[in-house]
Design a protein around this motif. Sequence first.
Motif, short mmCIF file in Angstrom:
data_model
loop_
_atom_site.label_atom_id
_atom_site.label_comp_id
_atom_site.label_asym_id
_atom_site.label_seq_id
_atom_site.Cartn_x
_atom_site.Cartn_y
_atom_site.Cartn_z
N VAL A 45 -6.74 19.55 3.49
CA VAL A 45 -7.63 18.40 3.28
C VAL A 45 -6.79 17.23 2.76
O VAL A 45 -6.24 17.32 1.65
CB VAL A 45 -8.75 18.74 2.27
N PRO A 46 -6.66 16.18 3.55
CA PRO A 46 -5.84 15.04 3.10
C PRO A 46 -6.26 14.54 1.72
O PRO A 46 -7.44 14.31 1.45
CB PRO A 46 -6.10 13.97 4.17
N GLY A 47 -5.29 14.43 0.85
CA GLY A 47 -5.50 13.89 -0.49
C GLY A 47 -5.98 14.90 -1.52
O GLY A 47 -5.98 14.61 -2.72
N ARG A 48 -6.38 16.09 -1.09
CA ARG A 48 -6.94 17.06 -2.03
C ARG A 48 -5.89 17.57 -3.03
O ARG A 48 -6.15 17.62 -4.22
CB ARG A 48 -7.55 18.24 -1.27
N VAL A 49 -4.72 17.93 -2.56
CA VAL A 49 -3.68 18.42 -3.47
C VAL A 49 -3.23 17.31 -4.41
O VAL A 49 -3.04 17.54 -5.61
CB VAL A 49 -2.49 19.02 -2.69
N ALA A 50 -3.10 16.10 -3.89
CA ALA A 50 -2.73 14.97 -4.75
C ALA A 50 -3.76 14.77 -5.85
O ALA A 50 -3.41 14.51 -7.00
CB ALA A 50 -2.59 13.71 -3.92
N ALA A 51 -5.04 14.93 -5.54
CA ALA A 51 -6.10 14.79 -6.54
C ALA A 51 -6.00 15.88 -7.58
O ALA A 51 -6.20 15.63 -8.79
CB ALA A 51 -7.47 14.83 -5.86
N ILE A 52 -5.68 17.09 -7.18
CA ILE A 52 -5.53 18.20 -8.13
C ILE A 52 -4.36 17.93 -9.08
O ILE A 52 -4.48 18.11 -10.29
CB ILE A 52 -5.32 19.54 -7.37
N VAL A 53 -3.25 17.45 -8.53
CA VAL A 53 -2.08 17.15 -9.36
C VAL A 53 -2.38 15.98 -10.30
O VAL A 53 -2.07 16.05 -11.49
CB VAL A 53 -0.85 16.85 -8.47
N ARG A 54 -3.01 14.92 -9.78
CA ARG A 54 -3.34 13.77 -10.64
C ARG A 54 -4.23 14.20 -11.80
O ARG A 54 -4.04 13.75 -12.93
CB ARG A 54 -4.03 12.68 -9.83
N ALA A 55 -5.20 15.06 -11.52
CA ALA A 55 -6.11 15.51 -12.57
C ALA A 55 -5.38 16.30 -13.65
O ALA A 55 -5.80 16.32 -14.81
CB ALA A 55 -7.23 16.34 -11.97
#
Length: 57
Positions: A45-55
């Motif tokens: 899912v585009p952006g999903r892993v980045a969101a997890i890392v940012r959180a």
Amino acid sequence: MLLLEADGRQFHDPLTALYRDRERANALVGLGHDVVRCTWADTCVPGRVAAIVRAAL
């Protein structure tokens, strides 16, 4: 250091793999690392892993 692990059904169906991963993650936390986990499906899912890392930051 923040570490990310992606789990997938292919390698985690046997419970022994799940237990081994939990022991490894706990050991890394004991060494002072932060460990976040996602599913292999999250990586599709585009952006999903980045969101997890940012959180986690």
